[in-house]
Design an enzyme around this catalytic site. Structure first.
Site, PDB file in Angstrom:
ATOM      1  CE  LYS A 191       5.764  -8.290   7.687  1.00  0.00           C
ATOM      2  NZ  LYS A 191       7.113  -7.937   7.236  1.00  0.00           N
ATOM      3  CD  GLU A 264       0.449   7.568  10.927  1.00  0.00           C
ATOM      4  OE1 GLU A 264       0.937   8.540  10.332  1.00  0.00           O
ATOM      5  OE2 GLU A 264      -0.493   7.654  11.729  1.00  0.00           O
ATOM      6  CB  CYS A 298       7.787   8.882   6.504  1.00  0.00           C
ATOM      7  SG  CYS A 298       7.601   9.174   8.268  1.00  0.00           S
ATOM      8  CD  GLU A 396       8.343   8.111   0.368  1.00  0.00           C
ATOM      9  OE1 GLU A 396       7.889   7.000   0.017  1.00  0.00           O
ATOM     10  OE2 GLU A 396       8.253   8.534   1.520  1.00  0.00           O
TER      11      GLU A 396
HETATM   12  P1  NAD Z   1       6.508  -1.172   2.566  1.00  0.00           P
HETATM   13  O1  NAD Z   1       5.129  -0.672   2.382  1.00  0.00           O
HETATM   14  O2  NAD Z   1       7.142  -1.902   1.444  1.00  0.00           O
HETATM   15  O3  NAD Z   1       6.566  -2.195   3.803  1.00  0.00           O
HETATM   16  C1  NAD Z   1       6.119  -1.841   5.074  1.00  0.00           C
HETATM   17  C2  NAD Z   1       5.709  -3.101   5.819  1.00  0.00           C
HETATM   18  O4  NAD Z   1       4.582  -3.689   5.165  1.00  0.00           O
HETATM   19  C3  NAD Z   1       6.779  -4.186   5.850  1.00  0.00           C
HETATM   20  O5  NAD Z   1       6.748  -4.834   7.102  1.00  0.00           O
HETATM   21  C4  NAD Z   1       6.320  -5.141   4.761  1.00  0.00           C
HETATM   22  O6  NAD Z   1       6.768  -6.454   4.963  1.00  0.00           O
HETATM   23  C5  NAD Z   1       4.821  -5.052   4.906  1.00  0.00           C
HETATM   24  N1  NAD Z   1       4.059  -5.423   3.712  1.00  0.00           N
HETATM   25  C6  NAD Z   1       4.451  -5.350   2.409  1.00  0.00           C
HETATM   26  N2  NAD Z   1       3.466  -5.799   1.614  1.00  0.00           N
HETATM   27  C7  NAD Z   1       2.439  -6.152   2.411  1.00  0.00           C
HETATM   28  C8  NAD Z   1       1.138  -6.664   2.173  1.00  0.00           C
HETATM   29  N3  NAD Z   1       0.702  -6.914   0.939  1.00  0.00           N
HETATM   30  N4  NAD Z   1       0.333  -6.888   3.222  1.00  0.00           N
HETATM   31  C9  NAD Z   1       0.744  -6.621   4.475  1.00  0.00           C
HETATM   32  N5  NAD Z   1       1.975  -6.147   4.770  1.00  0.00           N
HETATM   33  C10 NAD Z   1       2.805  -5.910   3.740  1.00  0.00           C
HETATM   34  O7  NAD Z   1       7.360   0.063   3.037  1.00  0.00           O
HETATM   35  P2  NAD Z   1       8.926   0.119   3.354  1.00  0.00           P
HETATM   36  O8  NAD Z   1       9.664   0.094   2.093  1.00  0.00           O
HETATM   37  O9  NAD Z   1       9.262  -0.877   4.402  1.00  0.00           O
HETATM   38  O10 NAD Z   1       9.041   1.571   4.028  1.00  0.00           O
HETATM   39  C11 NAD Z   1       9.235   2.728   3.310  1.00  0.00           C
HETATM   40  C12 NAD Z   1       7.942   3.481   3.129  1.00  0.00           C
HETATM   41  O11 NAD Z   1       7.308   3.685   4.388  1.00  0.00           O
HETATM   42  C13 NAD Z   1       8.141   4.882   2.578  1.00  0.00           C
HETATM   43  O12 NAD Z   1       7.140   5.141   1.625  1.00  0.00           O
HETATM   44  C14 NAD Z   1       7.952   5.788   3.782  1.00  0.00           C
HETATM   45  O13 NAD Z   1       7.563   7.095   3.484  1.00  0.00           O
HETATM   46  C15 NAD Z   1       6.904   5.047   4.531  1.00  0.00           C
HETATM   47  N6  NAD Z   1       6.914   5.401   5.943  1.00  0.00           N
HETATM   48  C16 NAD Z   1       5.881   6.145   6.444  1.00  0.00           C
HETATM   49  C17 NAD Z   1       5.902   6.534   7.770  1.00  0.00           C
HETATM   50  C18 NAD Z   1       4.836   7.399   8.353  1.00  0.00           C
HETATM   51  O14 NAD Z   1       4.749   7.466   9.565  1.00  0.00           O
HETATM   52  N7  NAD Z   1       4.037   8.091   7.558  1.00  0.00           N
HETATM   53  C19 NAD Z   1       6.952   6.140   8.587  1.00  0.00           C
HETATM   54  C20 NAD Z   1       7.978   5.404   8.030  1.00  0.00           C
HETATM   55  C21 NAD Z   1       7.950   5.019   6.709  1.00  0.00           C
END
Ligand code: NAD
Length: 528
Positions: A191, A264, A298, A396
């Protein structure tokens, strides 16, 4: 130097538009008749395609297809599975420029940031193809008494792994974790983030062309709370990269279902600059640490602590270098800062900087949106005087904003660096390697880079990578990154003598023998 939006619009490469159109069409064909989401090109804000919103029924069907393919895939010899990863490696390099175009179109990132993902995927595919088979082969383990018990540890695939990916690194985070999962014999249902499903679709196409059985990697596009949540309810294991808030929800559901979840999550990563650091290298490093991918990384640095003796000189040079960064909407490698992904991210960055400014922080450089370059551009920004109570202090930001402060001694630096609910990554700069290593071991972060911004630890794919505290659970890369997609099974064959009294032997005598044997084993190095 900077191109106005109209010019960029005319320059959006035709080939990339075609790629985006094809990827969108493929997704729509897979889920005909579903509602759709618009995909936007952040450079200009224009729509470049629509992706379908897969519903729970579609997710269930994708999982069923993946499950059928998985049985065939897991039965293939390990080296055949590894060979597919190497073909994927080659395909990604061969299609480098198309993928870069598509990633830039979908995220608005600078090309030099996008290319890191190509390199990353090649490194990861190569590593697991060459080193993974050894880690997955049956391993002999020690039994209680040598020769009497023959113990073998097997590694089985879990089944269908659900990968949920964010938008900031749309190639790396969509397929990087899929590679070890596939090598281990799993199927994948992916997804991708709403904003970057086209890049993911292109990458999945390349994966399938690497010789995987039909259905082994399925993609379900759509909204997180609908499509993503349905995947969390149905997959055999979840691999999630994204925000801590969503990670907590997923962990709760995975806990209720008792399925594996590797998470992550976010970070508020600190950098410590000691007074003896190589000055020029540190300034370059600080710029990359804070502003790579416009800070939407991240493991980007958002808190920068400089030893007091160096602070003024450091801040001047860091500010001068930041002011000179080339920020533009274009497809050249010269540009250093691209756009933010969209309106929501821009609003968050503006809120953090405005809040800090209103509460007394100083904007040393930047602090402005740049609508003249594109709808979501924001200048790389350095703040000082950021204090608890300001959004930019603990939350963040995930944008091109870094808070700089000074420290008096190493103890204070370590205390400041650890004063966060997050624990993803950190960076230390010093010429004294032993001192830097001693500090590193005291930081509560999953990775620490010494004299590097973030890429030394990230590119060392043989070593685990992940977060402590609210930055996640589990690790990607290395053996941990592979074993999280396996179930271990211990097979112990007992030979010659039972691990209990012999038939007719008084139990008290067996206990005496056992006690003597344990005393002996404890003294013989080869038997311990
Ligand atoms: P997000 O959590 O909003 O979304 C990530 C994914 O989860 C998307 O595909 C989204 O559609 C899905 N999602 C959202 N709600 C969901 C739910 N209730 N159930 C299942 N899936 C759901 O994050 P974002 O805004 O896309 O990304 C930014 C964040 O990701 C930042 O906090 C960043 O630090 C973190 N990040 C972490 C890493 C790591 O490796 N630690 C890498 C990249 C980004």
């Amino acid at each position: 130097m900077n191109r106005p939006v109209e010019q960029v619009r005319n320059r959006l490469p035709q080939r990339a538009r075609e790629l985006a159109g094809n990827a969108a069409r493929r997704l729509r064909d897979a889920f005909p008749g579903r509602g759709t989401l618009k995909v936007e090109a952040p450079f200009t804000g224009e729509a470049i395609g629509e992706i379908p919103i897969a519903i729970a029924e579609d997710v269930a069907a994708a999982i069923a297809r993946a499950r059928r393919a998985q049985a065939e895939w897991a039965a293939r010899p390990l080296l055949q599975r590894a060979a597919a990863l190497l073909r994927f490696h080659d395909l990604v390099l061969n299609h480098r420029d198309e993928i870069l175009d598509l990633m830039q179109i979908e995220t608005g990132k600078a090309r030099r940031d996008a290319v890191e993902e190509i390199v990353d995927i090649a490194i990861t595919a190569r590593y697991y193809a060459y080193h993974g088979p050894r880690l997955l082969r049956p391993r002999r383990r020690r039994g209680l008494i040598p020769l009497l018990t023959r113990v073998t540890e097997l590694r089985h695939p879990i089944g269908v792994v659900g990968i949920i990916a964010p938008w900031n690194y749309p190639l790396t985070l969509a397929v990087g974790d899929a590679l070890p999962a596939l090598l281990a014999g799993n199927a994948i249902v992916l997804k991708p983030a709403e904003a970057t499903s086209l890049t993911a679709s292109f990458a999945v196409d390349l994966l399938m062309r690497s010789g995987l059985p039909a259905g082994l990697v399925e993609i379900v596009s759509g909204r997180g709370e609908l499509t993503g949540a349905a995947l969390v309810e149905a997959a055999d294991a979840i691999c999630f990269s994204g925000s801590t808030a969503v990670g907590r929800q997923i962990a709760a559901r995975a806990g209720a279902r008792l399925v594996h979840a590797s998470l992550e999550l976010g970070g508020k990563n600190p950098m410590i600059v000691l007074a003896d650091a190589d000055f020029e290298r540190t300034i370059d490093g600080a710029v990359r640490a804070a502003f790579t991918n416009a800070g939407q990384l991240c493991i980007a640095i958002e808190r920068l602590y400089v030893e007091a003796a160096l602070y003024d000189r450091f801040l001047d040079a860091f500010a001068a270098r930041t002011r000179a960064l080339k920020i533009a909407a274009d497809f050249s490698y010269d540009t250093e800062i691209g756009s933010l992904i969209g309106a929501e991210q821009l609003a968050k960055v503006v809120a953090h900087v405005d809040d800090a400014r209103a509460k007394g922080a100083r904007v040393v450089v930047g602090g402005r949106a740049r609508a003249d370059l594109g709808p979501y551009f924001y200048e790389p920004t350095i703040l000082t005087g950021v204090k608890p109570g300001m959004l930019a202090c603990n939350e963040e930001t995930f944008g091109p904003v870094v808070a700089v402060a000074s420290f008096q001694n190493v103890e204070e630096a370590i205390r400041l660096a650890n004063a966060s609910e997050y624990g993803l990554s950190a960076s230390i700069w010093s010429r004294d390697s032993a001192r830097a290593h001693a500090i590193a071991a005291r930081l509560n972060t999953g990775t620490v880079n010494i004299n590097e911004a973030y890429s030394a630890a990230w590119s060392a794919v043989d070593a685990p990578m992940g977060g402590m505290k609210a930055s996640g659970l589990g690790r990607r890369h290395g053996r941990e990154g592979l074993y999280r997609f396996t179930e271990s099974q211990t097979v112990a064959e007992q030979r010659l003598l039972p691990l209990t009294a012999l038939p007719g032997q008084p139990f008290a005598q067996f206990v005496r023998m056992m006690t003597a044997a344990l005393r002996l084993i404890r003294r013989i190095p080869g038997l311990r």
